[in-house]
Design an enzyme around this catalytic site. Structure first.
Site, PDB file in Angstrom:
ATOM      1  N   ASP A 187      -3.306   2.235  -5.808  1.00 41.44           N
ATOM      2  CA  ASP A 187      -2.051   2.228  -5.043  1.00 41.44           C
ATOM      3  C   ASP A 187      -1.917   1.054  -4.079  1.00 41.44           C
ATOM      4  O   ASP A 187      -1.112   1.091  -3.169  1.00 41.44           O
ATOM      5  CB  ASP A 187      -1.913   3.533  -4.253  1.00 41.44           C
ATOM      6  N   GLU A 188      -2.697   0.021  -4.311  1.00 39.10           N
ATOM      7  CA  GLU A 188      -2.743  -1.052  -3.333  1.00 39.10           C
ATOM      8  C   GLU A 188      -2.957  -2.379  -4.036  1.00 39.10           C
ATOM      9  O   GLU A 188      -3.769  -2.465  -4.946  1.00 39.10           O
ATOM     10  CB  GLU A 188      -3.992  -0.803  -2.494  1.00 39.10           C
ATOM     11  N   ASP A 208       0.856  -1.181   0.000  1.00 36.22           N
ATOM     12  CA  ASP A 208       0.000   0.000   0.000  1.00 36.22           C
ATOM     13  C   ASP A 208       0.896   1.237   0.000  1.00 36.22           C
ATOM     14  O   ASP A 208       1.742   1.392   0.872  1.00 36.22           O
ATOM     15  CB  ASP A 208      -0.868  -0.040   1.278  1.00 36.22           C
TER      16      ASP A 208
HETATM   17 MG   LIG Z   1      -2.451   3.937   0.265  1.00 39.27          MG
END
Ligand SMILES: [Mg+2]
Length: 367
Positions: free
Chosen positions: A111-112, A17
């Site tokens: 983003d993960e 993350d």
């Molecule tokens: Mg994040």
């Protein structure tokens, strides 16, 4: 751990993350923003916070909070409009790094992602080492930091990535899993939002070990279908595979209230908030849809959904809000107490390249 799994190979799952993703990109690209409280998000009048820099979080500013509230907490706050094109480009860079290790990559958002590295392209035995390498490569390619969680399943990996943020690397070994969850406050459980956590506290459920004392039947009675998920995860059981193929079929957000809402005015205000969040996701992924669904859950947990299908594809916030309000005006009856509202757009124009976390489907997130 789970006896049914003991004869099988223990999985190695990494959850990665990025740290304050949108905000960190803005601080990277605009040096004058560095070290300052900043949010990426909507206008001060009606917008919501999409991301907050770590400096802003010190003032109690978090995502999904109205921008106005954020400004009250820190009046000199820098407010930046999102640049989704740039975020998507960076997302592409990190996903490419993930896929250089394994094809079993399941993105949860830009983003993960979850990675299953049980077997990986380099034959590396240590998932921890892979996580460290990935973090280094991300830093080198993007000048941004990521946090990684390493464990035996998705739930634990996700919890782990949050333990040591920012720039963290946290490992929960198989033999540590059960005691780790036992000590974990329920508010840190993925899928337990503020409202559910507060309810659990009232019931005397503070940590994983308290959850474990309740039977499956009790938990289902208390929390509906989430109950059986809670029953499993407090025992460290989570068989969900890392699924790179899962295609997202809808975009939706819902909100659970600490106190039931009873007036149409309040409900409409929440609808405004939710439509903005839904539309931001649509914009983020460049997606439009045809069917709009409004979900209403009452204080007795009864739930209704009403949908409308448009002749063409839409992603317009004003339209989504207005139609949601129209639906609300029809279903609303004075005297009813509403505990949850949600808006979803489905029947999408194209398959979203981003996988659905799957969790969103079974769990109601408070935000
Ligand atoms: Mg994040």
């Amino acid at each position: 751990m789970d006896p049914a799994k003991t004869d099988q190979q223990v999985r190695k799952i990494i959850h990665i993350d990025m740290d304050a993703f949108f905000a960190s990109i803005e601080q990277r690209d605009f040096p004058e923003y560095r070290g300052k409280p900043l949010i990426v998000g909507g206008s001060a009048r009606r917008g919501v916070v999409a991301a907050a820099s770590y400096e802003a979080r010190k003032y109690g500013i978090y995502s999904a909070m109205p921008t106005l509230t954020a400004l009250h907490r820190y009046p000199d706050l820098i407010i930046v409009k999102p640049r989704f094109d740039v975020y998507k480009q960076v997302s592409g860079q990190i996903m490419q790094i993930f896929r250089s290790y394994t094809d079993l990559v399941e993105p949860l958002s830009l983003d993960e992602a979850y990675l299953d590295v049980t077997t990986n392209k380099y034959g590396m035995p240590s998932a921890t080492l892979i996580a460290r390498e990935i973090k280094d490569k991300i830093k080198e390619a993007t000048m941004l930091t990521a946090s990684a969680g390493v464990s035996v399943n998705k739930f634990l990996a996700k919890v782990a990535s949050d333990m040591d943020k920012p720039d963290g690397l946290y490992v929960i070994k198989p033999e540590q899993a059960e005691s780790f969850i036992g000590e974990l406050p329920v508010s840190k459980f993925y899928g337990v939002g503020k409202v559910t956590a507060a309810r659990m506290q009232k019931l005397g459920i503070h940590k994983g070990m308290d959850l474990k004392e309740k039977s499956k039947a009790e938990l289902i009675k208390l929390f509906g279908k989430n109950g059986s998920f809670f029953h499993d995860i407090c025992r460290g059981i989570d068989h969900r595979p890392v699924n790179p193929e899962r295609i997202r079929k809808s975009f939706g957000k819902e909100r659970t209230f600490e106190n039931d809402l009873t007036s149409l005015e309040e409900l409409n205000e929440v609808l405004r908030n939710i439509s903005e969040l839904v539309c931001r996701d649509l914009e983020k992924y460049g997606i439009r849809g045809k069917t709009l669904t409004v979900k209403v859950k009452y204080d007795d947990f009864k739930q209704i959904t009403r949908c409308r299908t448009f002749p063409g594809f839409i992603n317009n916030e004003e339209l989504i809000l207005n139609v949601s309000k129209e639906i609300m005006a029809v279903v609303f009856t004075p005297g009813s107490r509403i505990r949850l509202l949600g808006i979803t757009l489905s029947n999408l124009e194209q398959a979203a390249s981003i996988a659905d976390s799957g969790d969103n489907k079974q769990l109601s997130f408070d935000f």
